[in-house]
Design a protein around this motif. Structure first.
Motif, short mmCIF file in Angstrom:
data_model
loop_
_atom_site.label_atom_id
_atom_site.label_comp_id
_atom_site.label_asym_id
_atom_site.label_seq_id
_atom_site.Cartn_x
_atom_site.Cartn_y
_atom_site.Cartn_z
N UNK A 68 0.82 -1.21 0.00
CA UNK A 68 0.00 0.00 0.00
C UNK A 68 0.85 1.26 0.00
N UNK A 69 1.99 1.22 0.68
CA UNK A 69 2.84 2.41 0.81
C UNK A 69 3.95 2.48 -0.23
N UNK A 70 4.12 1.42 -1.02
CA UNK A 70 5.15 1.39 -2.06
C UNK A 70 6.52 1.74 -1.50
N UNK A 71 6.95 0.97 -0.51
CA UNK A 71 8.20 1.25 0.17
C UNK A 71 9.33 0.34 -0.32
N UNK A 72 10.59 0.77 -0.16
CA UNK A 72 11.75 -0.01 -0.66
C UNK A 72 12.14 -1.14 0.29
#
Length: 362
Positions: free
Chosen positions: A178-182
């Motif tokens: 959902x947050x498109x994090x690395x």
């Protein structure tokens, strides 16, 4: 579950023969380095178990059989990435530059084993996490912070197959999508969550299928093939650093030892199953490939094993020579603002220690 029958990302079969064209980075020199790393961490593992059996180490979780996963993780991460390990991750931490004696300190009951310093600078990697799957939530926070900072760094978190049934894990992959994090998740699917077999852990064919619900890529890879492991990790980390989001990697392997030195795996799994799993283990597999390419020999093996034993023995000596912490540090590292009752207990411990040492303390 017949691990070898599953379709997964792989370059070497269990006999060490190439089943696909190797990637360009997989030079013989690089693979020789990976092999040396795996052999060294296996020698260390054997010694650590022996130390526990002789009362010089606490309960210890062997990483026997997962060397390819750990070394590939440690070697694929950049220095400025952040590693969030679980408890079976000594090979990855060592490959990241954490000294062996730090690992021994930790399992010897000394919290200073979690104080990492690399090149005289504080390391941002997190310490071992023994509670199951809670490190995944920590990793989401770390990766979210890296995204906000905008420095094109990645975080990587590991867990076992049993952790994938925990809410912490499922909430974490959901947030990551959902947050498109690395963030890269690596599941060490070693077929046994203590005494619960993989077939009773989840009804799906692959644990990596859980990525679909989170909206992130899920990849199944042969965790006994270090070439496949490193290749998938490099691509997933590069994707994360470029802002393209998280990836879930399921590394399919087998736990060749007990869950920990407090466990007896013979009580719940058959000897036939274990012996079959030994045919697929990662160290023998890469050695077979290197020897087929005339890139390793019996003489080199003998010399390297001798060097590994010397390296491990030196680390053990450094560990055993470390002076114990003063007993009051149990309070110092736990309470930021101790109560009056806690202060009294701390003072009592100091007084007792001074009496036992004839008036000298710390």
């Amino acid at each position: 579950m017949n691990v070898q029958a599953l379709s997964m990302h792989r370059f070497l079969d269990y006999q060490g023969q190439a089943v696909a064209s190797l990637p360009e980075w997989a030079t013989l020199e690089t693979l020789q380095g990976f092999y040396r790393d795996m052999v060294l961490t296996r020698v260390y593992d054997n010694k650590a178990v022996a130390l526990q059996r002789t009362g010089k180490l606490g309960t210890y979780p062997s990483h026997l059989g997962s060397e390819a996963i750990g070394i590939a993780v440690g070697r694929s991460l950049r220095k400025d990435d952040v590693f969030i390990p679980y408890y079976r991750d000594m090979p990855a931490m060592w490959a990241r530059g954490i000294a062996m004696e730090k690992n021994l300190q930790y399992w010897g009951g000394d919290e200073r084993g979690s104080d990492f310093t690399l090149d005289d600078q504080h390391c941002h990697d997190l310490p071992f996490c023994v509670p199951i799957a809670t490190q995944c939530t920590h990793a989401v926070g770390v990766a979210a912070a890296l995204k906000i900072q905008g420095g094109h760094h990645a975080a990587l978190v590991t867990c076992g197959d049993g952790a994938t049934s925990k809410g912490d894990f499922l909430e974490s992959i959901n947030c990551a999508g959902a947050w498109n994090i690395p963030l890269v998740f690596v599941i060490n699917n070693n077929q046994w969550a203590i005494s619960v077999p993989r077939k009773l852990q989840c009804g799906a064919e692959y644990l990596s299928e859980k990525a679909k619900g989170a909206g992130i890529p899920g990849i199944a890879v042969d965790g006994n093939d270090i070439i496949a492991m490193y290749d998938v990790l490099m691509k997933s980390l590069d994707r994360a650093r470029k802002g393209k989001g998280a990836t879930l990697i399921e590394a399919i392997s087998y736990r060749l030892g007990d869950h920990t030195t407090a466990d007896d795996a013979s009580r719940y799994r058959s000897e036939d199953e274990l012996q079959q799993a030994w045919q697929y283990e990662p160290v023998k597999r890469l050695k077979a490939y290197l020897m087929s390419q005339n890139a390793w020999s019996d003489e080199e093996e003998k010399a390297w094993l001798a060097q590994c034993r010397e390296t491990v023995e030196q680390a053990v000596k450094r560990y055993l020579d470390i002076a114990p912490q003063p007993p009051e540090t149990a309070f110092d590292y736990l309470y930021e603002q101790p109560t009056e009752e806690i202060r009294a207990q701390r003072d009592a411990i100091i007084e007792k220690a001074m009496r036992m040492q004839g008036g000298h303390h710390g």
